[in-house]
Design a protein around this motif. Sequence first.
Motif, short mmCIF file in Angstrom:
data_model
loop_
_atom_site.label_atom_id
_atom_site.label_comp_id
_atom_site.label_asym_id
_atom_site.label_seq_id
_atom_site.Cartn_x
_atom_site.Cartn_y
_atom_site.Cartn_z
N THR A 284 0.83 -1.20 0.00
CA THR A 284 0.00 0.00 0.00
C THR A 284 0.86 1.26 0.00
O THR A 284 0.60 2.21 -0.75
CB THR A 284 -0.93 0.00 1.22
N LEU A 285 1.91 1.26 0.83
CA LEU A 285 2.80 2.42 0.86
C LEU A 285 3.53 2.59 -0.47
O LEU A 285 3.71 3.72 -0.95
CB LEU A 285 3.81 2.29 2.00
N GLY A 286 3.92 1.51 -1.10
CA GLY A 286 4.62 1.59 -2.37
C GLY A 286 3.74 2.12 -3.48
O GLY A 286 4.19 2.91 -4.32
N LEU A 287 2.46 1.71 -3.50
CA LEU A 287 1.55 2.23 -4.52
C LEU A 287 1.29 3.72 -4.34
O LEU A 287 1.09 4.45 -5.32
CB LEU A 287 0.21 1.48 -4.46
N GLY A 291 8.21 4.97 -4.12
CA GLY A 291 9.62 4.98 -3.76
C GLY A 291 9.86 4.06 -2.57
O GLY A 291 8.99 3.26 -2.19
N PRO A 292 11.06 4.17 -1.97
CA PRO A 292 11.35 3.34 -0.79
C PRO A 292 10.31 3.52 0.30
O PRO A 292 9.95 4.65 0.65
CB PRO A 292 12.73 3.84 -0.35
N VAL A 293 9.80 2.42 0.82
CA VAL A 293 8.75 2.48 1.84
C VAL A 293 9.22 3.21 3.08
O VAL A 293 8.45 3.91 3.75
CB VAL A 293 8.28 1.04 2.18
N ASP A 295 10.85 5.80 3.32
CA ASP A 295 10.82 7.27 3.18
C ASP A 295 9.40 7.85 3.30
O ASP A 295 9.23 9.07 3.23
CB ASP A 295 11.39 7.67 1.81
N ALA A 296 8.39 6.99 3.45
CA ALA A 296 7.01 7.47 3.40
C ALA A 296 6.73 8.54 4.46
O ALA A 296 6.08 9.55 4.17
CB ALA A 296 6.04 6.30 3.57
N ASP A 297 7.21 8.34 5.70
CA ASP A 297 6.91 9.29 6.76
C ASP A 297 7.49 10.67 6.48
O ASP A 297 6.98 11.68 6.98
CB ASP A 297 7.45 8.78 8.09
N ARG A 298 8.56 10.74 5.68
CA ARG A 298 9.21 12.02 5.43
C ARG A 298 8.35 12.95 4.58
O ARG A 298 8.55 14.16 4.58
CB ARG A 298 10.56 11.79 4.74
#
Length: 425
Positions: A284-287, A291-293, A295-298
């Motif tokens: 889900t985070l990748g979709l 990018g790299p999972v 890094d999602a919080d950034r």
Amino acid sequence: MTFRATPEPPHRHRPRWRHDLVAWWSRRQGHAPPGGSGSPAADAHPTHAAGAPETTAPEATTLWRMRTTVRDEPGTLAALCAALAGHQVDILALQTHPLAHGTVDEFLLRAPEALPSDGLTDAVAAAGGRDTWVERADTHDLVDAPTRALTLATRTALDAAELPLALRQLFGRCTIHSVPAKSLSGRSLDSTPPAEGVLEETVMRLRDPSGGAIIIERPYLPFTPTEFARARALVELDARLGPRIPHDGDVLTLPEGNAITVRRADTGDLAAAREMHARCSSATLGLRYHGPVGDADRYLAHLLSPRFGRTLAAYTASGRLVALGHLLWDGDETELALIVEDEWQRRGVGGELLRRLVAMAAETGCGCVYAVTQSANTGMVAAMRALELPLDYQIEQGTLVISARLDPAPAPEPVLPLPVPPHAR
């Protein structure tokens, strides 16, 4: 509003603008210019035979916005007005923008439909105007400048996300860029202008109260110092009011019976958004972030900032954040983005957020929105198709861009000047 006219004789010390005000008002009431017949009212309103019906159909007209630069000398404005009157052009509104050398006069005009734009520019050039710019206008431009400025200031005061939109509407066709003070990696960017801002002809750079810079570009028409002052005033208003968004929400019942609350979100929801990320799968985070999972919080602090757009959040009755939808200002374009926690996917949450985001985009006058996802994201594709809007698809190396063309919501009715009672003329 500043009026310029030929000065009066030395023995009469009255303000110069009064002559132009009287002359301009006389033209607006249909009286003939000086030097006409002895009965101006009769010339402006010809007498018809008793009982004879009026058979002449009104001439078709076109609205124009025009700017031209003239010398700051007595009589220049009067010469422009006379040249326009000679072509049966009616001046509906006028603003003046003083420059160091000269003055920019901005007009809203109603001209005969048969008069082309180059006919206007030629007439103005013959009267001493230079660097003339002409553009078609519409009925929304009939709102007078003070009313427009107050309306935009009110919207900005209620919602910090309105500042970029207010600046765009204030200056017409321009591009607004919000540049953060730091990159996503935390590196400081050398983009923050001085506190007083910078004016560079077709570019304005202002310090963003939330950090970074707001850059306004209008390549086709230079900004004036007056417009720069207006932009600074709106930004200062935003700075004085601090962070703010409307916090009212709607409680919705999903088809399966669960209730969720949809409301606006900002950086105050950052902790809840990080907790939702922790519950989402890597797929889900990748979709969502491409990018790299890790890094999602950034991205969250940027996405939740009202300066870069609007965010809708879906909360359960127990206060758990389960979905975020973003409407992101991207220069002249607007991007849509969604993330729904795995457990809450395929329940209609994403579709509800998407419909509301599209409605918000239409209210701002946006004509098109786009979503960037992956071709494998069938849920996003289905949600976009459910909007029942014209869609365009572009696929490149697995990345899918879906664009939806909108019908912008009707703008508020223009505020027209009140008619002048006959006894006041």
